[in-house]
Write a protein that holds these residues in place. Structure first.
Motif, mmCIF file in Angstrom:
data_model
loop_
_atom_site.group_PDB
_atom_site.id
_atom_site.type_symbol
_atom_site.label_atom_id
_atom_site.label_comp_id
_atom_site.label_asym_id
_atom_site.label_seq_id
_atom_site.Cartn_x
_atom_site.Cartn_y
_atom_site.Cartn_z
ATOM 1 N N GLY A 133 47.280 40.453 35.576
ATOM 2 C CA GLY A 133 46.810 40.958 37.052
ATOM 3 C C GLY A 133 45.349 40.770 37.094
ATOM 4 N N LEU A 134 44.794 41.332 35.865
ATOM 5 C CA LEU A 134 43.217 41.484 35.425
ATOM 6 C C LEU A 134 42.659 39.989 35.607
ATOM 7 N N THR A 135 43.337 39.007 35.240
ATOM 8 C CA THR A 135 42.876 37.578 35.221
ATOM 9 C C THR A 135 43.347 36.784 36.284
ATOM 10 N N LEU A 136 43.845 37.385 37.094
ATOM 11 C CA LEU A 136 44.337 36.743 38.387
ATOM 12 C C LEU A 136 43.151 35.885 39.291
ATOM 13 N N ILE A 137 42.278 36.736 39.790
ATOM 14 C CA ILE A 137 41.192 36.614 40.601
ATOM 15 C C ILE A 137 40.148 35.481 39.773
ATOM 16 N N PRO A 138 39.820 35.954 38.472
ATOM 17 C CA PRO A 138 38.846 35.026 37.569
ATOM 18 C C PRO A 138 39.381 33.813 37.478
ATOM 19 N N ILE A 143 35.058 43.716 40.501
ATOM 20 C CA ILE A 143 36.671 43.842 40.783
ATOM 21 C C ILE A 143 37.462 44.050 39.790
ATOM 22 N N ILE A 144 37.145 43.832 38.687
ATOM 23 C CA ILE A 144 38.141 44.328 37.408
ATOM 24 C C ILE A 144 37.963 45.843 37.281
ATOM 25 N N LEU A 145 36.646 46.241 37.388
ATOM 26 C CA LEU A 145 36.634 47.658 37.340
ATOM 27 C C LEU A 145 37.495 48.607 38.162
ATOM 28 N N PHE A 146 37.627 48.126 39.473
ATOM 29 C CA PHE A 146 38.577 48.892 40.238
ATOM 30 C C PHE A 146 40.046 48.535 40.005
ATOM 31 N N ILE A 147 40.253 47.334 39.615
ATOM 32 C CA ILE A 147 41.763 46.972 39.036
ATOM 33 C C ILE A 147 42.081 47.979 38.065
ATOM 34 N N ALA A 158 38.131 39.143 31.246
ATOM 35 C CA ALA A 158 38.537 38.445 32.438
ATOM 36 C C ALA A 158 37.230 38.171 33.208
ATOM 37 N N ALA A 159 36.013 38.884 32.792
ATOM 38 C CA ALA A 159 34.597 38.243 33.443
ATOM 39 C C ALA A 159 34.435 36.904 32.826
ATOM 40 N N TYR A 160 34.589 36.803 31.749
ATOM 41 C CA TYR A 160 34.187 35.543 31.107
ATOM 42 C C TYR A 160 35.183 34.074 31.780
ATOM 43 N N VAL A 161 36.439 34.744 31.917
ATOM 44 C CA VAL A 161 37.448 33.536 32.232
ATOM 45 C C VAL A 161 37.240 33.020 33.788
ATOM 46 N N SER A 162 36.366 33.914 34.447
ATOM 47 C CA SER A 162 35.801 33.180 35.864
ATOM 48 C C SER A 162 34.888 31.749 35.508
ATOM 49 N N ILE A 163 34.290 31.858 34.361
ATOM 50 C CA ILE A 163 33.547 30.553 33.965
ATOM 51 C C ILE A 163 33.893 30.255 32.678
ATOM 52 N N GLY A 164 35.277 30.197 32.352
ATOM 53 C CA GLY A 164 35.689 30.106 31.063
ATOM 54 C C GLY A 164 35.626 28.403 30.421
#
Length: 439
Positions: free
Chosen positions: A266-271, A308-312, A350-356
Motif C-alpha cells: 500500500g505504501l507504493t500504490l500512490i507513488p 503522504i507516506i508518513l501518514f500511511i 516509496a518516495a523514489y518510486v514516484s520518479i523511479g
C-alpha cells in the motif's frame, strides 16, 4: 494553454491511480480469500509461483514496453515513426514471450524439486509458462498507451485483467475447490485472454514497412536488454526475501511473510500511480532538453509523496496487528513483526518510486543496470546471512536495509545525470515550461 496541460496531466494521474487502486484492492482481496481458503502453506506456494511469474514476465516482455513508452513520448509529433515503433514492439514481444515461456516450461522440474524441494509446483509452473507470450504482448500495448498518454485505455485494460483474475480465481478456488491449482489458473487464463485482445487498443498504430525488422534490432534491442535485466534484478532484489524464505524455511513461513508484504504494498500504490505520469513527462521534457522542468518535477513530486507516506506509516504502526486479525485471522499474527521492520525501508523507497524511471526516461539504462546489480547483490547476501539466523525478522531487516541503500544510490545518480554539467546543455538552451503534477 497551461490550464489545459494541467487538466490533462491530472486526468492521466487519476486514471493511473484508479488502475492501480483497483489492481491493488483485488490483489488484497485475492490474498485474503486464498489465505482463508488454502491457509498459510497454500498461500506460500502461490506466492512462490507468482514471484517466478513476475520475474519471468520481465524476460518475456524484454523491456519492449518501457522502450515504447520512452520512444513514443520522444517522437510524439511524428505519427509515422510512432507506428513503426509500436508495430515492431508487438512482433518483438511475441518472439521474446514465446522463448521465455518455453524456457520456464523446460526448467519447471528443476526449479520445483532442486531449489524449493516441492514437487507439487512442477505442473503449476508449466501452467504459468503458457501465458508468457500473451503477457509480453499486453506489456507492449500498455507501454504504447503510456507513451501516448492514453491513460484511460491503459486503465481499462489493467482493470479488466484484474477483475477477470478475481472472477476466475474465486470460481476455481471457492466454487470448484481446486486449491492452489485453481489459484494459479485464476491468473493464467485471464492473462491469456487479455493478451489476445489487447492489440485492439492500438490497432490504428499498427503498420508494417521495410524498416520493421530494423526497429526491433536497432531501437529496442540494446534498450530492452538493459531494461529487462534491470527490471529482473529489481524483482529479484525485492522478492529475494520470499524466495530465500522458501529455500531456508517452508511454504507456511512464506505465507506469513506474504501477508506482511500485502500491507506494505500500500505504501507504493500512490507513488507507483504518479510514476506512470512522470515517466512520459520526463521523456518529453528530455526530448526538448527542458532540464529545469525535469528537476522541478522530481523535487515537487518526491516532496509531496513523502508526506503522504508518513501518514500511511502512522496508520500501519497503530492498527497493523488489528488489521491482520480482522482481515485474515489470528493464525497470521506472525506477519506483524516483519511488517514493522519493512515499513522503514519501503517508506524511504516509496518516495523514489514516484520518479523511479527517471534515468530510463533520459536514456541512462546502463547506469540503472549497474546500480541494480550492486543493490541486488547486497540484498541477496544480507538475506542469505540473516534469514538463516533470524528467520522472518532477518528477511525484513535485510530487505529494509537494501531498499534504503537502493534509494540513496539512485537519487544520487538522478541528481547527477539531470544536471546541466553531465547533460552538456548550455545555459542558453535550458527551457522552463514545467507543468506541475499536482497543483
Amino acid at each position: 494553454m497551461f490550464q489545459l496541460k494541467l487538466n490533462k496531466t491530472m486526468k492521466n494521474f487519476q486514471w493511473s491511480l484508479i488502475s492501480l487502486i483497483t489492481a491493488s484492492f483485488i490483489h488484497l482481496m485475492l490474498r485474503i480469500m486464498l489465505g482463508k481458503e488454502i491457509g498459510p502453506s497454500g498461500l506460500g506456494i502461490y506466492t512462490l509461483i507468482f514471484t517466478i511469474y513476475m520475474l519471468g514476465m520481465q524476460f518475456a516482455g524484454f523491456g519492449i514496453g518501457s522502450a515504447l513508452t520512452k520512444y513514443i513520448a520522444e517522437y510524439r509529433d511524428n505519427l509515422s515513426e510512432i507506428k513503426e515503433f509500436i508495430s515492431a514492439g508487438i512482433l518483438g514481444s511475441i518472439v521474446s514471450g514465446s522463448v521465455m515461456g518455453l524456457f520456464l516450461y523446460i526448467l519447471s522440474n528443476i526449479i520445483s524439486t532442486l531449489f524449493f524441494h516441492n514437487p507439487s509446483m512442477i505442473n503449476l509452473l508449466k501452467f504459468t509458462a503458457l501465458c508468457f507470450p500473451f503477457i509480453a504482448v499486453q506489456k507492449a500495448v500498455i507501454g504504447s498507451l503510456n507513451g501516448l498518454m492514453d491513460m484511460k485505455r491503459y486503465a481499462i485494460m489493467n482493470i479488466t485483467q484484474s477483475i477477470s483474475i478475481l472472477i476466475f480465481t474465486v470460481f476455481f478456488v471457492h466454487s470448484l475447490d481446486m486449491n492452489v491449482r485453481g489459484a494459479v489458473l485464476g491468473f493464467v487464463i485471464p492473462t491469456i485472454l487479455v493478451g489476445l485482445v489487447s492489440p485492439i487498443f492500438i490497432r490504428n498504430y499498427l503498420k508494417v514497412t521495410q524498416k520493421f525488422a530494423n526497429k526491433i534490432l536497432k531501437e529496442f534491442s540494446l534498450f530492452g536488454f538493459y531494461v529487462v535485466l534491470t527490471n529482473s534484478i529489481g524483482i529479484i532484489s525485492t522478492e529475494i526475501d520470499s524466495l530465500m524464505i522458501g529455500y531456508f524455511m517452508n511454504a507456511t513461513d512464506v505465507g506469513y511473510y506474504a501477508v506482511a508484504i500485502i500491507f506494505i504494498q500500500g505504501l507504493t500504490l500512490i507513488p507507483d500511480a504518479i510514476q506512470r505520469v512522470t515517466t512520459p513527462l520526463i521523456a518529453t521534457f528530455y526530448g526538448k532538453r527542458d532540464i529545469e522542468s525535469i528537476r522541478s518535477l522530481i523535487k515537487e513530486t518526491v516532496t509531496k509523496v513523502v508526506f503522504i507516506i508518513l501518514f500511511i506509516d502512522l496508520i500501519m504502526i497503530i492498527f497493523g496487528k488489528t488489521l491482520i486479525r480482522i482481515i485474515f485471522t489470528d493464525e497470521f499474527i506472525p506477519a506483524y513483526p516483519p511488517l514493522l521492520i519493512l515499513l522503514i525501508g519501503y517508506s524511504i523507497y516509496a518516495a523514489y518510486v514516484s520518479i523511479g524511471t527517471c534515468l530510463a526516461s533520459i536514456g541512462k539504462v546502463q547506469i540503472i543496470f549497474k546500480i541494480s546489480v550492486i543493490c541486488a547483490g547486497l540484498n541477496t547476501i544480507l538475506n542469505v546471512i540473516l534469514i538463516s539466523k533470524f528467520g522472518l525478522i532477518g528477511a525484513a531487516c535485510a530487505t529494509s536495509a537494501s531498499l534504503v541503500f537502493t534509494t540513496l544510490t539512485n537519487m544520487y545518480f538522478v541528481n547527477k545525470y539531470t544536471s546541466k554539467k553531465y547533460l552538456g546543455i548550455p545555459d542558453s538552451n535550458i527551457k522552463s515550461y514545467h507543468t506541475p503534477l499536482v497543483k
